[in-house]
Design a protein around this motif. Structure first.
Motif, PDB file in Angstrom:
ATOM      1  N   SER A  41       0.842  -1.201   0.000  1.00 47.75           N
ATOM      2  CA  SER A  41       0.000   0.000   0.000  1.00 47.75           C
ATOM      3  C   SER A  41       0.872   1.243   0.000  1.00 47.75           C
ATOM      4  N   LEU A  42       0.363   2.286  -0.621  1.00 43.64           N
ATOM      5  CA  LEU A  42       1.007   3.600  -0.622  1.00 43.64           C
ATOM      6  C   LEU A  42      -0.099   4.634  -0.588  1.00 43.64           C
ATOM      7  N   ASP A  43      -0.102   5.449   0.449  1.00 44.89           N
ATOM      8  CA  ASP A  43      -1.117   6.489   0.603  1.00 44.89           C
ATOM      9  C   ASP A  43      -0.439   7.798   0.948  1.00 44.89           C
ATOM     10  N   SER A  44      -0.889   8.863   0.293  1.00 43.12           N
ATOM     11  CA  SER A  44      -0.386  10.198   0.575  1.00 43.12           C
ATOM     12  C   SER A  44      -1.589  11.127   0.713  1.00 43.12           C
ATOM     13  N   LEU A  45      -1.615  11.898   1.798  1.00 45.76           N
ATOM     14  CA  LEU A  45      -2.741  12.806   2.023  1.00 45.76           C
ATOM     15  C   LEU A  45      -2.600  14.109   1.251  1.00 45.76           C
ATOM     16  N   ILE A  46      -1.366  14.394   0.794  1.00 44.35           N
ATOM     17  CA  ILE A  46      -1.116  15.623   0.038  1.00 44.35           C
ATOM     18  C   ILE A  46      -0.470  15.227  -1.283  1.00 44.35           C
ATOM     19  N   GLU A  47      -1.146  15.497  -2.374  1.00 41.39           N
ATOM     20  CA  GLU A  47      -0.652  15.118  -3.700  1.00 41.39           C
ATOM     21  C   GLU A  47       0.395  16.116  -4.215  1.00 41.39           C
ATOM     22  N   LYS A  48       1.279  15.632  -5.065  1.00 38.66           N
ATOM     23  CA  LYS A  48       2.241  16.450  -5.804  1.00 38.66           C
ATOM     24  C   LYS A  48       3.238  17.194  -4.914  1.00 38.66           C
ATOM     25  N   SER A  84       0.664   5.805 -13.803  1.00 41.11           N
ATOM     26  CA  SER A  84       1.522   6.918 -14.214  1.00 41.11           C
ATOM     27  C   SER A  84       2.606   7.168 -13.171  1.00 41.11           C
ATOM     28  N   PHE A  85       2.213   7.249 -11.913  1.00 31.32           N
ATOM     29  CA  PHE A  85       3.137   7.526 -10.811  1.00 31.32           C
ATOM     30  C   PHE A  85       4.290   6.522 -10.790  1.00 31.32           C
ATOM     31  N   TYR A  86       3.967   5.250 -10.798  1.00 33.50           N
ATOM     32  CA  TYR A  86       5.010   4.227 -10.695  1.00 33.50           C
ATOM     33  C   TYR A  86       5.916   4.202 -11.932  1.00 33.50           C
ATOM     34  N   GLN A  87       5.348   4.349 -13.120  1.00 33.88           N
ATOM     35  CA  GLN A  87       6.172   4.319 -14.330  1.00 33.88           C
ATOM     36  C   GLN A  87       7.132   5.504 -14.379  1.00 33.88           C
ATOM     37  N   LYS A  88       6.705   6.650 -13.881  1.00 34.87           N
ATOM     38  CA  LYS A  88       7.596   7.819 -13.838  1.00 34.87           C
ATOM     39  C   LYS A  88       8.763   7.592 -12.882  1.00 34.87           C
ATOM     40  N   ARG A  89       8.641   6.633 -11.989  1.00 32.87           N
ATOM     41  CA  ARG A  89       9.674   6.340 -11.005  1.00 32.87           C
ATOM     42  C   ARG A  89      10.448   5.067 -11.333  1.00 32.87           C
TER      43      ARG A  89
END
Length: 131
Positions: A41-48, A84-89
């Motif tokens: 799991s990966l959760d972020s409360l603030i994007e970008k 998108s997120f994972y591929q950019k990384r």
């Protein structure tokens, strides 16, 4: 969490938290498996704001310390943001598990049929990054 690789209780897993003013603003959990580490799991409360990236970096460092050669994650076909997120990384799509979400619904029936953008949630995709 019910995914192709298993059923997980996230509070019982290893992981890292991102904090701001003593409050959790991001959380990542993972498991080590036979020379690899899987992000559950990966959760972020603030994007970008780089929170997710910094958490992945921490898991990657820990995975390398544990002797893992790769890091992988599974997400659903509708999760365009995660793909998108994972591929950019540096993660690459390695495999598609057709109809995996229907099997997951057998265990967790509350998984919705339709996801973001009106996309039916049907398959899971495995993404992998060599470390």
């Amino acid at each position: 969490m019910v995914i192709s690789s298993g059923v997980y209780e996230c509070p019982d897993l290893s992981g890292f938290a991102a904090l701001e003013d003593q409050e959790i603003i991001g959380l990542i959990t993972y498991v080590k498996k036979e020379g690899t580490c899987e992000i559950i799991s990966l959760d972020s409360l603030i994007e970008k704001k780089g929170i997710g990236t910094s958490l992945i970096d921490k898991v990657e460092e820990e995975a390398a310390r544990l002797g893992c050669r790769s890091l992988f994650v599974i997400t659903t076909n509708d999760n365009i943001q995660a793909l998108s997120f994972y591929q950019k990384r540096g993660f690459r799509i390695m495999e598609i598990f057709h109809d995996a979400v229907q099997r997951a619904r057998d265990v967790k029936p509350e998984i919705p049929a339709i996801g973001d953008h009106g996309i039916p949630i049907v398959d899971e995709l495995l993404l992998k990054k060599e470390i």
